[in-house]
Enzyme design. Structure first.
Site, PDB file in Angstrom:
ATOM      1  N   CYS A  89      59.011  22.224  58.315  1.00  9.96           N
ATOM      2  CA  CYS A  89      58.428  21.492  59.434  1.00  9.96           C
ATOM      3  C   CYS A  89      59.542  20.714  60.128  1.00  9.96           C
ATOM      4  O   CYS A  89      60.267  19.949  59.494  1.00  9.96           O
ATOM      5  CB  CYS A  89      57.344  20.527  58.928  1.00  9.96           C
ATOM      6  SG  CYS A  89      56.828  19.325  60.157  1.00  9.96           S
ATOM      7  N   HIS A 124      52.685  18.769  62.989  1.00  8.52           N
ATOM      8  CA  HIS A 124      52.876  17.525  62.222  1.00  8.52           C
ATOM      9  C   HIS A 124      52.421  16.455  63.215  1.00  8.52           C
ATOM     10  O   HIS A 124      53.024  16.335  64.303  1.00  8.52           O
ATOM     11  CB  HIS A 124      54.358  17.385  61.841  1.00  8.52           C
ATOM     12  CG  HIS A 124      54.716  16.131  61.094  1.00  8.52           C
ATOM     13  ND1 HIS A 124      55.497  16.127  59.956  1.00  8.52           N
ATOM     14  CD2 HIS A 124      54.436  14.823  61.353  1.00  8.52           C
ATOM     15  CE1 HIS A 124      55.659  14.883  59.533  1.00  8.52           C
ATOM     16  NE2 HIS A 124      55.039  14.063  60.377  1.00  8.52           N
ATOM     17  N   HIS A 157      52.659  11.452  71.852  1.00  3.72           N
ATOM     18  CA  HIS A 157      53.612  11.354  72.955  1.00  3.72           C
ATOM     19  C   HIS A 157      53.375  10.020  73.650  1.00  3.72           C
ATOM     20  O   HIS A 157      52.225   9.687  73.975  1.00  3.72           O
ATOM     21  CB  HIS A 157      53.361  12.459  73.993  1.00  3.72           C
ATOM     22  CG  HIS A 157      53.515  13.850  73.464  1.00  3.72           C
ATOM     23  ND1 HIS A 157      54.625  14.628  73.723  1.00  3.72           N
ATOM     24  CD2 HIS A 157      52.698  14.628  72.695  1.00  3.72           C
ATOM     25  CE1 HIS A 157      54.482  15.812  73.146  1.00  3.72           C
ATOM     26  NE2 HIS A 157      53.313  15.842  72.520  1.00  3.72           N
ATOM     27  N   ASN A 177      48.171  15.852  71.029  1.00  6.41           N
ATOM     28  CA  ASN A 177      47.688  17.211  71.243  1.00  6.41           C
ATOM     29  C   ASN A 177      47.209  17.759  69.907  1.00  6.41           C
ATOM     30  O   ASN A 177      47.933  17.698  68.916  1.00  6.41           O
ATOM     31  CB  ASN A 177      48.814  18.101  71.784  1.00  6.41           C
ATOM     32  CG  ASN A 177      49.238  17.697  73.187  1.00  6.41           C
ATOM     33  OD1 ASN A 177      48.441  17.181  73.957  1.00  6.41           O
ATOM     34  ND2 ASN A 177      50.513  17.909  73.511  1.00  6.41           N
ATOM     35  N   GLY A 197      47.208  22.322  73.103  1.00  7.92           N
ATOM     36  CA  GLY A 197      48.617  22.559  73.435  1.00  7.92           C
ATOM     37  C   GLY A 197      49.577  22.093  72.354  1.00  7.92           C
ATOM     38  O   GLY A 197      50.757  21.869  72.623  1.00  7.92           O
ATOM     39  N   HIS A 246      51.690  13.918  65.863  1.00 10.71           N
ATOM     40  CA  HIS A 246      52.585  13.078  66.662  1.00 10.71           C
ATOM     41  C   HIS A 246      51.865  12.621  67.910  1.00 10.71           C
ATOM     42  O   HIS A 246      50.970  13.309  68.412  1.00 10.71           O
ATOM     43  CB  HIS A 246      53.860  13.840  67.041  1.00 10.71           C
ATOM     44  CG  HIS A 246      53.601  15.146  67.718  1.00 10.71           C
ATOM     45  ND1 HIS A 246      53.286  16.302  67.028  1.00 10.71           N
ATOM     46  CD2 HIS A 246      53.591  15.494  69.031  1.00 10.71           C
ATOM     47  CE1 HIS A 246      53.106  17.290  67.884  1.00 10.71           C
ATOM     48  NE2 HIS A 246      53.274  16.828  69.110  1.00 10.71           N
ATOM     49  N   ASP A 261      61.769  12.383  72.838  1.00 11.22           N
ATOM     50  CA  ASP A 261      61.470  13.816  72.926  1.00 11.22           C
ATOM     51  C   ASP A 261      62.695  14.542  73.481  1.00 11.22           C
ATOM     52  O   ASP A 261      63.365  14.061  74.395  1.00 11.22           O
ATOM     53  CB  ASP A 261      60.249  14.054  73.836  1.00 11.22           C
ATOM     54  CG  ASP A 261      59.666  15.450  73.652  1.00 11.22           C
ATOM     55  OD1 ASP A 261      58.543  15.556  73.126  1.00 11.22           O
ATOM     56  OD2 ASP A 261      60.337  16.435  74.035  1.00 11.22           O
ATOM     57  N   HIS A 302      53.481  14.254  56.109  1.00 13.85           N
ATOM     58  CA  HIS A 302      53.146  15.499  56.805  1.00 13.85           C
ATOM     59  C   HIS A 302      51.635  15.696  56.838  1.00 13.85           C
ATOM     60  O   HIS A 302      51.022  16.035  55.825  1.00 13.85           O
ATOM     61  CB  HIS A 302      53.817  16.703  56.139  1.00 13.85           C
ATOM     62  CG  HIS A 302      53.519  17.983  56.846  1.00 13.85           C
ATOM     63  ND1 HIS A 302      54.226  18.411  57.949  1.00 13.85           N
ATOM     64  CD2 HIS A 302      52.542  18.909  56.651  1.00 13.85           C
ATOM     65  CE1 HIS A 302      53.716  19.551  58.380  1.00 13.85           C
ATOM     66  NE2 HIS A 302      52.682  19.871  57.611  1.00 13.85           N
TER      67      HIS A 302
HETATM   68  P1  AMP Z   1      53.291  19.268  71.106  1.00 15.48           P
HETATM   69  O1  AMP Z   1      53.154  20.289  72.197  1.00 15.48           O
HETATM   70  O2  AMP Z   1      52.316  18.118  71.271  1.00 15.48           O
HETATM   71  O3  AMP Z   1      53.256  19.861  69.721  1.00 15.48           O
HETATM   72  O4  AMP Z   1      54.707  18.595  71.334  1.00 15.48           O
HETATM   73  C1  AMP Z   1      55.843  18.844  70.581  1.00 15.48           C
HETATM   74  C2  AMP Z   1      56.975  18.095  71.231  1.00 15.48           C
HETATM   75  O5  AMP Z   1      58.062  18.040  70.328  1.00 15.48           O
HETATM   76  C3  AMP Z   1      57.479  18.694  72.543  1.00 15.48           C
HETATM   77  O6  AMP Z   1      57.377  17.754  73.597  1.00 15.48           O
HETATM   78  C4  AMP Z   1      58.961  19.021  72.220  1.00 15.48           C
HETATM   79  O7  AMP Z   1      59.814  18.821  73.320  1.00 15.48           O
HETATM   80  C5  AMP Z   1      59.247  18.063  71.077  1.00 15.48           C
HETATM   81  N1  AMP Z   1      60.327  18.461  70.184  1.00 15.48           N
HETATM   82  C6  AMP Z   1      60.472  19.649  69.576  1.00 15.48           C
HETATM   83  N2  AMP Z   1      61.583  19.650  68.811  1.00 15.48           N
HETATM   84  C7  AMP Z   1      62.128  18.421  68.940  1.00 15.48           C
HETATM   85  C8  AMP Z   1      63.296  17.792  68.398  1.00 15.48           C
HETATM   86  N3  AMP Z   1      64.137  18.437  67.558  1.00 15.48           N
HETATM   87  N4  AMP Z   1      63.567  16.519  68.753  1.00 15.48           N
HETATM   88  C9  AMP Z   1      62.752  15.870  69.602  1.00 15.48           C
HETATM   89  N5  AMP Z   1      61.629  16.394  70.133  1.00 15.48           N
HETATM   90  C10 AMP Z   1      61.334  17.660  69.818  1.00 15.48           C
HETATM   91 ZN    ZN Z   2      55.932  17.742  58.780  1.00 17.32          ZN
END
Ligand code: AMP
Ligand code: ZN
Length: 117
Positions: A3, A97, A101, A86, A92, A99, A29, A45
């Protein structure tokens, strides 16, 4: 378990950290969608919001507490921001994991539930 956000928690993938405590991590991000775009995650997780159990609600509260601190730290507390989780395919979600935004630093468009692809 492979992950990307667990790896960020473990430090094996680098991130631009904004805030960290025992249970929560916040970082920028990698592909910002607004002038301010932070991600706030529990270190534990949990794949999606559907997977959070009764034992996790205090932790989700901690994530919200951290979001408030991040907004202050990034200077959008007064101007406002949007906090988004999301969940699943239609939501989307790409990284499985939990999170949030945190988007801000400019006027965001209206949230449009009918905005479908
Ligand atoms: P989601 O579509 O809600 O799953 O958003 C996942 C977010 O994680 C996206 O906005 C990606 O740009 C961000 N993301 C993916 N990999 C990384 C990373 N290594 N560091 C920071 N953000 C990331
Ligand atoms: Zn995780």
């Amino acid at each position: 378990m492979d992950c990307i956000f667990c790896r960020i928690v473990q430090g094996t993938i680098p991130s631009r950290k904004i805030y960290e405590d025992e249970h929560v991590l916040a970082f920028h991000d990698i592909q910002p969608l607004a002038p301010v775009h932070a991600l706030i995650i529990p270190k534990k997780h949990i794949p999606t919001m559907n997977d959070a159990g009764p034992e996790d609600w205090a932790l989700i509260g901690e994530v919200h507490r951290a979001a408030q601190l991040v907004a202050r730290e990034l200077g959008v507390e007064g101007t406002g921001y949007r906090l988004i989780n999301n969940c699943g395919a239609d939501g989307g979600q790409v990284v499985f994991h939990i999170h949030y935004h945190l988007l801000g630093g400019g006027k965001l468009g209206p949230l449009n539930a009918r905005e479908m692809q």
